[in-house]
Design a protein around this motif. Structure first.
Motif, mmCIF file in Angstrom:
data_model
loop_
_atom_site.group_PDB
_atom_site.id
_atom_site.type_symbol
_atom_site.label_atom_id
_atom_site.label_comp_id
_atom_site.label_asym_id
_atom_site.label_seq_id
_atom_site.Cartn_x
_atom_site.Cartn_y
_atom_site.Cartn_z
ATOM 1 N N ASP A 43 7.655 8.709 0.863
ATOM 2 C CA ASP A 43 6.129 9.100 0.559
ATOM 3 C C ASP A 43 5.392 7.761 1.233
ATOM 4 O O ASP A 43 5.265 6.730 0.203
ATOM 5 N N PHE A 44 5.048 7.935 2.181
ATOM 6 C CA PHE A 44 4.251 6.756 3.012
ATOM 7 C C PHE A 44 2.870 6.468 2.206
ATOM 8 O O PHE A 44 2.627 5.332 1.809
ATOM 9 N N VAL A 45 2.270 7.314 1.830
ATOM 10 C CA VAL A 45 0.781 6.995 1.064
ATOM 11 C C VAL A 45 1.184 6.612 0.095
ATOM 12 O O VAL A 45 0.339 5.536 -0.468
ATOM 13 N N GLY A 46 1.805 7.135 -0.799
ATOM 14 C CA GLY A 46 1.972 6.469 -2.187
ATOM 15 C C GLY A 46 2.718 5.200 -2.255
ATOM 16 O O GLY A 46 2.408 4.221 -2.959
ATOM 17 N N ALA A 47 3.645 4.770 -1.230
ATOM 18 C CA ALA A 47 3.953 3.440 -1.076
ATOM 19 C C ALA A 47 2.911 2.509 -0.610
ATOM 20 O O ALA A 47 3.106 1.497 -1.144
ATOM 21 N N LEU A 48 2.132 2.985 0.051
ATOM 22 C CA LEU A 48 1.106 2.134 0.557
ATOM 23 C C LEU A 48 -0.042 1.775 -0.925
ATOM 24 O O LEU A 48 -0.190 0.604 -0.817
ATOM 25 N N LYS A 49 -0.159 2.665 -1.606
ATOM 26 C CA LYS A 49 -0.873 2.369 -2.648
ATOM 27 C C LYS A 49 -0.309 1.450 -3.654
ATOM 28 O O LYS A 49 -0.665 0.637 -4.325
ATOM 29 N N THR A 50 1.158 1.620 -3.733
ATOM 30 C CA THR A 50 1.920 0.813 -4.871
ATOM 31 C C THR A 50 2.012 -0.611 -4.301
ATOM 32 O O THR A 50 1.949 -1.626 -5.194
ATOM 33 N N ALA A 51 2.139 -0.750 -2.814
ATOM 34 C CA ALA A 51 2.367 -2.084 -2.334
ATOM 35 C C ALA A 51 0.982 -2.847 -2.644
ATOM 36 O O ALA A 51 0.741 -3.884 -2.877
ATOM 37 N N GLN A 52 -0.292 -1.827 -2.400
ATOM 38 C CA GLN A 52 -1.555 -2.669 -2.616
ATOM 39 C C GLN A 52 -1.832 -3.156 -3.897
ATOM 40 O O GLN A 52 -2.363 -4.294 -4.242
ATOM 41 N N LEU A 53 -1.154 -2.434 -4.992
ATOM 42 C CA LEU A 53 -1.325 -2.714 -6.483
ATOM 43 C C LEU A 53 -0.483 -3.899 -6.750
ATOM 44 O O LEU A 53 -0.917 -4.911 -7.460
ATOM 45 N N ALA A 54 0.601 -4.173 -6.131
ATOM 46 C CA ALA A 54 1.579 -5.194 -6.380
ATOM 47 C C ALA A 54 0.948 -6.603 -5.994
ATOM 48 O O ALA A 54 0.884 -7.396 -6.365
ATOM 49 N N LEU A 55 0.116 -6.361 -4.721
ATOM 50 C CA LEU A 55 -0.600 -7.496 -3.946
ATOM 51 C C LEU A 55 -1.880 -8.019 -4.807
ATOM 52 O O LEU A 55 -2.104 -9.081 -4.796
ATOM 53 N N LYS A 56 -2.457 -6.905 -5.502
ATOM 54 C CA LYS A 56 -3.570 -7.210 -6.282
ATOM 55 C C LYS A 56 -3.417 -8.137 -7.420
ATOM 56 O O LYS A 56 -4.233 -8.683 -7.750
ATOM 57 N N ASN A 57 -2.057 -7.875 -7.858
ATOM 58 C CA ASN A 57 -1.750 -8.567 -8.934
ATOM 59 C C ASN A 57 -0.994 -10.002 -8.794
ATOM 60 O O ASN A 57 -0.443 -10.575 -9.492
ATOM 61 N N ARG A 58 -1.050 -10.425 -7.512
ATOM 62 C CA ARG A 58 -0.570 -11.751 -7.085
ATOM 63 C C ARG A 58 -1.290 -12.800 -8.029
ATOM 64 O O ARG A 58 -2.156 -12.742 -8.296
ATOM 65 N N GLN A 59 -0.573 -13.874 -8.075
ATOM 66 C CA GLN A 59 -0.549 -15.001 -8.894
ATOM 67 C C GLN A 59 -1.705 -16.093 -8.205
ATOM 68 O O GLN A 59 -2.867 -16.471 -8.593
ATOM 69 N N ASN A 60 -1.398 -16.105 -6.948
ATOM 70 C CA ASN A 60 -2.144 -16.993 -6.181
ATOM 71 C C ASN A 60 -3.475 -16.063 -5.338
ATOM 72 O O ASN A 60 -3.177 -15.572 -4.311
ATOM 73 N N LYS A 61 -4.561 -16.046 -5.591
ATOM 74 C CA LYS A 61 -5.922 -15.384 -5.133
ATOM 75 C C LYS A 61 -6.070 -15.664 -4.008
ATOM 76 O O LYS A 61 -6.596 -15.173 -2.963
ATOM 77 N N ASN A 62 -5.755 -17.002 -3.426
ATOM 78 C CA ASN A 62 -5.940 -17.570 -2.063
ATOM 79 C C ASN A 62 -5.166 -16.902 -0.983
ATOM 80 O O ASN A 62 -5.198 -16.955 -0.070
ATOM 81 N N GLN A 63 -3.936 -16.437 -1.349
ATOM 82 C CA GLN A 63 -3.102 -15.762 -0.368
ATOM 83 C C GLN A 63 -3.710 -14.445 0.035
ATOM 84 O O GLN A 63 -4.202 -13.490 -0.534
ATOM 85 N N ARG A 64 -3.657 -14.292 1.535
ATOM 86 C CA ARG A 64 -3.940 -13.012 2.063
ATOM 87 C C ARG A 64 -2.887 -12.106 1.784
ATOM 88 O O ARG A 64 -1.857 -12.343 1.653
ATOM 89 N N GLN A 65 -3.459 -10.782 1.811
ATOM 90 C CA GLN A 65 -2.533 -9.704 1.480
ATOM 91 C C GLN A 65 -2.096 -8.995 2.824
ATOM 92 O O GLN A 65 -2.833 -8.547 3.577
ATOM 93 N N ARG A 66 -0.757 -8.782 2.903
ATOM 94 C CA ARG A 66 -0.217 -7.849 3.997
ATOM 95 C C ARG A 66 0.811 -6.981 3.539
ATOM 96 O O ARG A 66 1.935 -7.424 2.637
ATOM 97 N N ILE A 67 1.038 -5.986 4.002
ATOM 98 C CA ILE A 67 2.214 -5.119 4.057
ATOM 99 C C ILE A 67 2.889 -4.822 5.334
ATOM 100 O O ILE A 67 2.165 -4.519 6.282
ATOM 101 N N VAL A 68 4.175 -4.727 5.245
ATOM 102 C CA VAL A 68 5.157 -4.466 6.271
ATOM 103 C C VAL A 68 5.723 -3.041 6.065
ATOM 104 O O VAL A 68 6.529 -2.994 5.139
ATOM 105 N N LEU A 69 5.520 -2.081 6.722
ATOM 106 C CA LEU A 69 5.685 -0.932 6.610
ATOM 107 C C LEU A 69 6.885 -0.410 7.730
ATOM 108 O O LEU A 69 6.535 -0.043 8.803
#
Length: 428
Positions: free
Chosen positions: A87-113
Protein backbone atom coordinates in the motif's frame (compact mmCIF):
# COMPACT_ATOMS: atom_id res chain seq x y z
CA UNK A 1 25.37 15.88 4.72
CA UNK A 2 22.47 17.94 5.93
CA UNK A 3 20.68 17.30 9.19
CA UNK A 4 17.75 14.97 8.40
CA UNK A 5 15.21 12.60 9.84
CA UNK A 6 14.75 9.69 7.42
CA UNK A 7 12.07 7.01 7.12
CA UNK A 8 12.74 4.02 4.84
CA UNK A 9 9.72 2.26 3.33
CA UNK A 10 10.56 -1.37 2.50
CA UNK A 11 8.67 -3.46 -0.04
CA UNK A 12 8.05 -6.89 1.52
CA UNK A 13 5.34 -8.10 -0.86
CA UNK A 14 5.24 -11.50 -2.54
CA UNK A 15 7.32 -10.11 -5.41
CA UNK A 16 10.34 -10.00 -3.09
CA UNK A 17 10.77 -13.75 -3.44
CA UNK A 18 12.06 -13.39 -7.01
CA UNK A 19 15.73 -14.06 -7.68
CA UNK A 20 16.44 -11.50 -10.42
CA UNK A 21 18.58 -9.66 -7.84
CA UNK A 22 21.07 -11.88 -6.00
CA UNK A 23 20.39 -13.59 -3.75
CA UNK A 24 16.76 -12.39 -3.57
CA UNK A 25 15.01 -9.10 -3.99
CA UNK A 26 14.35 -8.83 -0.25
CA UNK A 27 17.97 -9.37 0.74
CA UNK A 28 19.26 -7.05 -1.99
CA UNK A 29 16.77 -4.43 -0.78
CA UNK A 30 17.91 -4.97 2.84
CA UNK A 31 21.57 -4.45 1.85
CA UNK A 32 20.69 -1.22 0.09
CA UNK A 33 18.67 -0.02 3.09
CA UNK A 34 21.62 -0.88 5.35
CA UNK A 35 23.89 1.23 3.12
CA UNK A 36 21.49 4.17 3.33
CA UNK A 37 21.31 3.90 7.12
CA UNK A 38 25.09 3.94 7.50
CA UNK A 39 25.53 6.75 5.00
CA UNK A 40 22.94 8.98 6.62
CA UNK A 41 24.01 8.41 10.21
CA UNK A 42 27.71 8.78 9.42
CA UNK A 43 27.16 11.81 7.19
CA UNK A 44 25.72 13.79 10.09
CA UNK A 45 26.04 12.89 13.76
CA UNK A 46 22.51 14.14 14.51
CA UNK A 47 20.64 12.45 11.65
CA UNK A 48 18.03 9.86 12.68
CA UNK A 49 16.81 6.92 10.59
CA UNK A 50 13.80 4.64 10.99
CA UNK A 51 11.98 2.18 8.73
CA UNK A 52 8.61 0.52 8.10
CA UNK A 53 7.30 -2.31 5.91
CA UNK A 54 4.45 -1.83 3.43
CA UNK A 55 3.00 -5.37 2.98
CA UNK A 56 2.35 -8.72 4.73
CA UNK A 57 -0.33 -7.93 7.31
CA UNK A 58 -0.34 -4.24 6.54
CA UNK A 59 1.87 -1.24 7.15
CA UNK A 60 4.07 -1.63 10.21
CA UNK A 61 6.55 0.80 11.72
CA UNK A 62 9.38 -1.37 12.98
CA UNK A 63 11.74 1.37 14.28
CA UNK A 64 10.99 5.06 14.68
CA UNK A 65 13.78 7.49 13.70
CA UNK A 66 16.82 6.90 15.90
CA UNK A 67 20.61 6.51 15.74
CA UNK A 68 20.84 2.94 17.04
CA UNK A 69 22.26 1.12 14.02
CA UNK A 70 22.26 -2.24 15.79
CA UNK A 71 18.57 -1.95 16.59
CA UNK A 72 17.76 -1.07 12.99
CA UNK A 73 19.78 -3.97 11.56
CA UNK A 74 18.28 -6.49 13.96
CA UNK A 75 14.69 -5.41 13.26
CA UNK A 76 15.29 -5.41 9.52
CA UNK A 77 16.68 -8.94 9.60
CA UNK A 78 14.21 -10.55 11.99
CA UNK A 79 10.95 -8.64 11.74
CA UNK A 80 10.45 -8.04 8.01
CA UNK A 81 8.42 -10.93 6.57
CA UNK A 82 7.39 -11.49 2.97
CA UNK A 83 3.72 -11.61 2.00
CA UNK A 84 0.75 -9.69 0.62
CA UNK A 85 0.77 -6.55 -1.50
CA UNK A 86 2.08 -3.04 -0.89
CA UNK A 87 0.00 0.00 0.00
CA UNK A 88 2.22 2.80 -1.31
CA UNK A 89 -0.03 5.76 -0.49
CA UNK A 90 -0.75 4.51 3.02
CA UNK A 91 2.94 3.89 3.62
CA UNK A 92 3.74 7.48 2.56
CA UNK A 93 1.16 8.87 4.97
CA UNK A 94 2.44 6.71 7.83
CA UNK A 95 6.06 7.73 7.17
CA UNK A 96 5.05 11.39 7.08
CA UNK A 97 3.31 11.01 10.46
CA UNK A 98 6.41 9.37 11.95
CA UNK A 99 8.59 12.22 10.72
CA UNK A 100 6.14 14.80 12.03
CA UNK A 101 6.63 13.42 15.56
CA UNK A 102 10.43 13.62 15.38
CA UNK A 103 12.19 14.98 18.47
CA UNK A 104 14.49 17.48 16.72
CA UNK A 105 12.34 19.86 14.69
CA UNK A 106 15.45 21.26 12.99
CA UNK A 107 15.86 18.03 11.06
CA UNK A 108 14.71 17.98 7.46
CA UNK A 109 12.19 15.29 6.59
CA UNK A 110 12.95 12.64 3.98
CA UNK A 111 11.29 9.39 2.88
CA UNK A 112 13.12 6.66 0.93
CA UNK A 113 10.56 4.51 -0.93
CA UNK A 114 11.63 1.09 -2.28
CA UNK A 115 9.27 -0.16 -5.02
CA UNK A 116 9.86 -3.75 -6.18
CA UNK A 117 6.30 -4.65 -7.14
CA UNK A 118 3.94 -3.21 -9.77
CA UNK A 119 2.32 0.11 -8.85
CA UNK A 120 -1.44 -0.34 -9.09
CA UNK A 121 -2.25 3.16 -7.87
CA UNK A 122 -3.38 5.74 -10.41
CA UNK A 123 -0.98 8.51 -11.32
CA UNK A 124 -3.52 11.12 -10.20
CA UNK A 125 -3.59 9.71 -6.67
CA UNK A 126 0.18 9.61 -6.47
CA UNK A 127 0.46 13.18 -7.75
CA UNK A 128 -1.99 14.37 -5.11
CA UNK A 129 0.01 12.60 -2.38
CA UNK A 130 3.19 14.15 -3.75
CA UNK A 131 1.75 17.68 -3.56
CA UNK A 132 0.70 17.08 0.02
CA UNK A 133 4.19 15.95 0.92
CA UNK A 134 5.63 19.03 -0.76
CA UNK A 135 3.28 21.21 1.27
CA UNK A 136 4.67 19.65 4.47
CA UNK A 137 8.31 20.07 3.28
CA UNK A 138 8.95 16.34 2.95
CA UNK A 139 11.47 15.10 0.34
CA UNK A 140 11.04 11.66 -1.24
CA UNK A 141 13.64 9.40 -2.89
CA UNK A 142 12.12 6.60 -4.99
CA UNK A 143 14.07 3.40 -5.82
CA UNK A 144 12.42 1.34 -8.58
CA UNK A 145 13.65 -2.20 -9.18
CA UNK A 146 12.24 -5.48 -10.46
CA UNK A 147 11.94 -6.95 -13.94
CA UNK A 148 8.18 -6.40 -14.22
CA UNK A 149 8.56 -2.71 -13.38
CA UNK A 150 10.82 -1.97 -16.33
CA UNK A 151 7.96 -1.70 -18.87
CA UNK A 152 4.60 -1.73 -17.09
CA UNK A 153 4.07 2.00 -16.63
CA UNK A 154 5.22 2.12 -13.00
CA UNK A 155 8.20 4.26 -13.94
CA UNK A 156 6.04 7.02 -15.47
CA UNK A 157 3.74 7.10 -12.44
CA UNK A 158 6.59 7.33 -9.98
CA UNK A 159 8.38 10.02 -12.01
CA UNK A 160 5.21 12.12 -12.00
CA UNK A 161 4.98 11.59 -8.26
CA UNK A 162 8.60 12.75 -7.72
CA UNK A 163 8.02 15.79 -9.93
CA UNK A 164 5.01 16.73 -7.81
CA UNK A 165 7.06 16.45 -4.64
CA UNK A 166 9.93 18.45 -6.07
CA UNK A 167 8.07 21.35 -7.62
CA UNK A 168 10.70 24.03 -8.18
CA UNK A 169 13.14 22.29 -5.85
CA UNK A 170 15.45 19.36 -6.64
CA UNK A 171 15.54 17.70 -3.23
CA UNK A 172 13.76 14.50 -4.30
CA UNK A 173 15.20 11.86 -6.64
CA UNK A 174 14.08 8.93 -8.76
CA UNK A 175 16.44 6.03 -9.57
CA UNK A 176 15.89 2.76 -11.39
CA UNK A 177 18.08 -0.31 -10.88
CA UNK A 178 18.30 -2.80 -13.71
CA UNK A 179 18.52 -6.48 -12.70
CA UNK A 180 21.43 -8.76 -13.46
CA UNK A 181 24.14 -6.18 -14.18
CA UNK A 182 25.45 -5.55 -10.67
CA UNK A 183 24.33 -5.51 -7.07
CA UNK A 184 21.72 -3.00 -5.99
CA UNK A 185 24.02 -1.63 -3.31
CA UNK A 186 26.76 -0.94 -5.88
CA UNK A 187 24.28 0.90 -8.08
CA UNK A 188 23.03 2.83 -5.07
CA UNK A 189 26.52 4.10 -4.29
CA UNK A 190 26.65 6.13 -7.50
CA UNK A 191 23.04 7.30 -7.32
CA UNK A 192 21.88 10.81 -6.28
CA UNK A 193 20.35 9.32 -3.15
CA UNK A 194 23.77 8.90 -1.54
CA UNK A 195 25.42 11.64 -3.60
CA UNK A 196 23.29 14.73 -3.32
CA UNK A 197 24.12 17.08 -6.19
CA UNK A 198 25.19 14.25 -8.49
CA UNK A 199 24.36 14.51 -12.15
CA UNK A 200 20.96 13.44 -13.34
CA UNK A 201 22.67 10.64 -15.24
CA UNK A 202 23.07 8.90 -11.92
CA UNK A 203 19.35 8.20 -11.95
CA UNK A 204 19.90 5.62 -14.67
CA UNK A 205 22.32 3.59 -12.63
CA UNK A 206 21.14 0.45 -14.33
CA UNK A 207 22.15 1.67 -17.81
CA UNK A 208 25.09 0.24 -19.71
CA UNK A 209 27.52 2.93 -18.52
CA UNK A 210 26.40 2.53 -14.93
CA UNK A 211 28.17 -0.82 -14.65
CA UNK A 212 31.61 0.68 -15.18
CA UNK A 213 30.76 3.63 -12.94
CA UNK A 214 29.58 1.28 -10.22
CA UNK A 215 32.75 -0.78 -10.43
CA UNK A 216 34.83 2.39 -10.16
CA UNK A 217 32.78 3.55 -7.20
CA UNK A 218 33.17 0.19 -5.49
CA UNK A 219 36.93 0.37 -6.01
CA UNK A 220 36.96 3.91 -4.64
CA UNK A 221 34.95 2.75 -1.63
CA UNK A 222 37.42 -0.05 -0.94
CA UNK A 223 40.31 2.39 -1.25
CA UNK A 224 38.53 4.79 1.13
CA UNK A 225 37.99 2.01 3.69
CA UNK A 226 41.68 1.11 3.47
CA UNK A 227 42.60 4.78 3.89
CA UNK A 228 40.52 4.95 7.06
CA UNK A 229 42.77 2.36 8.66
CA UNK A 230 40.18 -0.41 8.80
CA UNK A 231 38.06 1.35 11.44
CA UNK A 232 34.75 -0.47 11.92
CA UNK A 233 31.89 2.04 11.94
CA UNK A 234 29.79 -0.30 14.08
CA UNK A 235 32.46 -0.46 16.78
CA UNK A 236 33.57 3.19 16.82
CA UNK A 237 31.21 5.27 14.68
CA UNK A 238 32.50 8.62 15.95
CA UNK A 239 36.12 7.88 15.02
CA UNK A 240 35.00 6.54 11.66
CA UNK A 241 32.96 9.68 11.04
CA UNK A 242 35.86 11.98 11.93
CA UNK A 243 38.24 10.11 9.65
CA UNK A 244 35.75 10.12 6.80
CA UNK A 245 35.02 13.83 7.11
CA UNK A 246 38.73 14.59 7.20
CA UNK A 247 39.33 12.55 4.06
CA UNK A 248 36.42 14.21 2.26
CA UNK A 249 37.72 17.68 3.17
CA UNK A 250 41.15 16.76 1.87
CA UNK A 251 39.68 15.50 -1.40
CA UNK A 252 37.67 18.69 -1.78
CA UNK A 253 40.78 20.79 -1.12
CA UNK A 254 42.78 18.87 -3.72
CA UNK A 255 39.96 19.21 -6.22
CA UNK A 256 39.79 22.99 -5.67
CA UNK A 257 43.55 23.25 -6.09
CA UNK A 258 43.44 21.24 -9.31
CA UNK A 259 40.60 23.38 -10.66
CA UNK A 260 42.47 26.55 -9.75
CA UNK A 261 45.63 25.29 -11.45
CA UNK A 262 43.68 24.25 -14.55
CA UNK A 263 41.72 27.47 -14.67
CA UNK A 264 44.78 29.66 -14.08
CA UNK A 265 46.16 29.25 -17.59
CA UNK A 266 42.82 29.58 -19.35
CA UNK A 267 41.84 32.44 -17.07
CA UNK A 268 45.04 34.33 -17.86
CA UNK A 269 44.58 33.71 -21.58
CA UNK A 270 40.98 34.83 -21.55
CA UNK A 271 41.88 37.78 -19.36
CA UNK A 272 44.56 38.92 -21.79
CA UNK A 273 42.11 38.49 -24.68
CA UNK A 274 39.50 40.56 -22.87
CA UNK A 275 42.04 43.26 -22.10
CA UNK A 276 43.17 43.34 -25.72
CA UNK A 277 39.56 43.56 -26.89
CA UNK A 278 38.86 46.40 -24.45
CA UNK A 279 41.94 48.29 -25.63
CA UNK A 280 40.90 47.80 -29.25
CA UNK A 281 37.41 49.12 -28.52
CA UNK A 282 38.79 52.17 -26.75
CA UNK A 283 41.22 52.91 -29.58
CA UNK A 284 38.51 52.52 -32.23
CA UNK A 285 36.19 54.81 -30.25
CA UNK A 286 38.93 57.40 -29.87
CA UNK A 287 39.87 57.51 -33.55
CA UNK A 288 36.35 57.13 -35.00
CA UNK A 289 36.03 60.80 -36.09
CA UNK A 290 39.39 60.67 -37.89
CA UNK A 291 40.17 59.30 -41.32
CA UNK A 292 42.60 56.58 -42.25
CA UNK A 293 45.46 58.99 -42.83
CA UNK A 294 44.97 60.39 -39.38
CA UNK A 295 45.09 56.86 -38.04
CA UNK A 296 48.40 56.31 -39.80
CA UNK A 297 49.80 59.53 -38.38
CA UNK A 298 48.70 58.53 -34.90
CA UNK A 299 50.39 55.17 -35.27
CA UNK A 300 53.60 56.87 -36.40
CA UNK A 301 53.32 59.28 -33.47
CA UNK A 302 52.88 56.35 -31.14
CA UNK A 303 56.02 54.74 -32.56
CA UNK A 304 57.93 58.02 -32.18
CA UNK A 305 56.68 58.33 -28.62
CA UNK A 306 57.87 54.82 -27.87
CA UNK A 307 61.30 55.62 -29.37
CA UNK A 308 61.45 58.83 -27.34
CA UNK A 309 60.54 56.91 -24.23
CA UNK A 310 63.35 54.45 -24.93
CA UNK A 311 65.82 57.31 -25.51
CA UNK A 312 64.67 59.00 -22.30
CA UNK A 313 65.22 55.75 -20.44
CA UNK A 314 68.75 55.47 -21.90
CA UNK A 315 69.50 59.09 -20.95
CA UNK A 316 68.23 58.48 -17.45
CA UNK A 317 70.50 55.46 -17.17
CA UNK A 318 73.50 57.47 -18.40
CA UNK A 319 72.76 60.32 -15.98
CA UNK A 320 72.45 57.87 -13.16
CA UNK A 321 75.80 56.27 -14.02
CA UNK A 322 77.44 59.72 -14.28
CA UNK A 323 76.02 60.77 -10.94
CA UNK A 324 77.36 57.59 -9.33
CA UNK A 325 80.83 58.17 -10.85
CA UNK A 326 80.82 61.81 -9.72
CA UNK A 327 79.84 60.85 -6.20
CA UNK A 328 82.67 58.31 -6.10
CA UNK A 329 85.16 60.92 -7.41
CA UNK A 330 83.98 63.46 -4.85
CA UNK A 331 84.43 60.92 -2.10
CA UNK A 332 88.00 60.23 -3.31
CA UNK A 333 88.81 63.96 -3.37
CA UNK A 334 87.44 64.38 0.13
CA UNK A 335 89.64 61.54 1.32
CA UNK A 336 92.70 63.18 -0.32
CA UNK A 337 91.92 66.52 1.30
CA UNK A 338 91.54 64.90 4.65
CA UNK A 339 94.91 63.16 4.23
CA UNK A 340 96.63 66.43 3.24
CA UNK A 341 95.08 68.26 6.19
CA UNK A 342 96.27 65.53 8.53
CA UNK A 343 99.81 65.76 7.10
CA UNK A 344 99.83 69.57 7.46
CA UNK A 345 98.66 69.33 11.03
CA UNK A 346 101.40 66.84 11.80
CA UNK A 347 104.02 69.14 10.23
CA UNK A 348 102.75 72.15 12.20
CA UNK A 349 102.92 70.19 15.42
CA UNK A 350 106.50 69.17 14.68
CA UNK A 351 107.47 72.79 13.90
CA UNK A 352 105.87 74.04 17.10
CA UNK A 353 107.78 71.52 19.18
CA UNK A 354 111.13 72.60 17.62
CA UNK A 355 110.47 76.40 17.89
CA UNK A 356 111.51 76.88 21.60
CA UNK A 357 114.87 75.26 20.96
CA UNK A 358 115.61 77.73 18.09
CA UNK A 359 114.64 80.72 20.24
CA UNK A 360 116.91 79.61 23.05
CA UNK A 361 119.78 79.25 20.58
CA UNK A 362 119.08 82.75 19.24
CA UNK A 363 119.05 84.16 22.75
CA UNK A 364 122.39 82.60 23.53
CA UNK A 365 124.27 83.64 20.40
CA UNK A 366 122.50 86.85 19.23
CA UNK A 367 123.13 89.34 22.06
CA UNK A 368 125.31 91.59 19.84
CA UNK A 369 122.72 91.91 17.07
CA UNK A 370 119.90 92.80 19.46
CA UNK A 371 121.94 95.50 21.41
CA UNK A 372 120.10 98.85 20.87
CA UNK A 373 123.24 100.92 21.42
CA UNK A 374 125.02 99.26 18.55
CA UNK A 375 121.97 99.69 16.35
CA UNK A 376 122.03 103.45 17.02
CA UNK A 377 125.67 103.58 16.01
CA UNK A 378 124.87 101.88 12.69
CA UNK A 379 124.42 104.66 10.10
CA UNK A 380 122.64 102.49 7.58
CA UNK A 381 120.05 101.29 10.11
CA UNK A 382 119.44 104.85 11.34
CA UNK A 383 119.18 106.13 7.77
CA UNK A 384 116.58 103.57 6.90
CA UNK A 385 114.71 104.33 10.10
CA UNK A 386 114.65 108.10 9.43
CA UNK A 387 113.58 107.64 5.83
CA UNK A 388 110.76 105.49 7.09
CA UNK A 389 109.80 108.33 9.49
CA UNK A 390 109.56 110.77 6.55
CA UNK A 391 112.93 112.60 6.77
CA UNK A 392 114.15 113.40 3.22
CA UNK A 393 117.61 114.20 2.03
CA UNK A 394 120.99 112.99 3.01
CA UNK A 395 121.96 116.32 4.66
CA UNK A 396 119.21 116.27 7.16
CA UNK A 397 119.94 112.68 7.96
CA UNK A 398 123.63 113.46 8.42
CA UNK A 399 122.84 116.45 10.66
CA UNK A 400 120.54 114.44 12.81
CA UNK A 401 123.03 111.64 13.05
CA UNK A 402 125.78 114.14 13.89
CA UNK A 403 123.73 115.80 16.58
CA UNK A 404 122.89 112.45 18.02
CA UNK A 405 126.54 111.54 18.00
CA UNK A 406 127.60 114.86 19.63
CA UNK A 407 125.06 114.55 22.35
CA UNK A 408 126.36 111.16 22.92
CA UNK A 409 129.94 112.45 23.24
CA UNK A 410 128.92 115.27 25.54
CA UNK A 411 127.06 112.81 27.57
CA UNK A 412 130.14 110.67 27.74
CA UNK A 413 132.32 113.67 28.74
CA UNK A 414 129.85 114.69 31.40
CA UNK A 415 129.96 111.18 32.74
CA UNK A 416 133.77 111.27 32.83
CA UNK A 417 133.74 114.55 34.78
CA UNK A 418 131.32 113.15 37.29
CA UNK A 419 133.52 110.12 37.73
CA UNK A 420 136.65 112.28 38.31
CA UNK A 421 134.87 114.43 40.86
CA UNK A 422 133.73 111.36 42.67
CA UNK A 423 137.24 109.94 42.72
CA UNK A 424 138.62 113.24 44.12
CA UNK A 425 136.10 113.21 46.90
CA UNK A 426 136.95 109.70 47.76
CA UNK A 427 140.68 110.54 47.86
CA UNK A 428 140.20 113.46 50.22
Amino acid sequence: MVLESVMICLDNSEFMRNGDYAPTRLEAQSESADLIIQSKTQGNMETDVGFLSMAHHGIKVHVTPCRDIGKLMTAMKNEVLVGGFCDFVGALKTAQLALKNRQNKNQRQRIVLFVGSPVDVEAKVLTKAGKKLKKNSVAVDVVLFGTENMDNGSEEKLKAFVDAVNGSNETSHFVKFQPGRMNMSDQLVVSPILNEGAAAAGAGAGAAGAGAAGVGAAGAGAAGAAALGGVDPNVDPELYMVLRMSMEEERARQQRAAEAAAGGGSGSGSGSGDNAAAVAVQESAAVAPMDQSGDGDEEEDDDDDEDDDDEDDDEDDEELAAAIAMSMQTAAEDDARAANAAAAAAAAAAAASSAPMDESNDDDGGDDDDNPVELLDDPEFMGDLLRTAGVDGDVEIDDILGSLTGEGDDGDKGDDKKKKKKKNKDGK
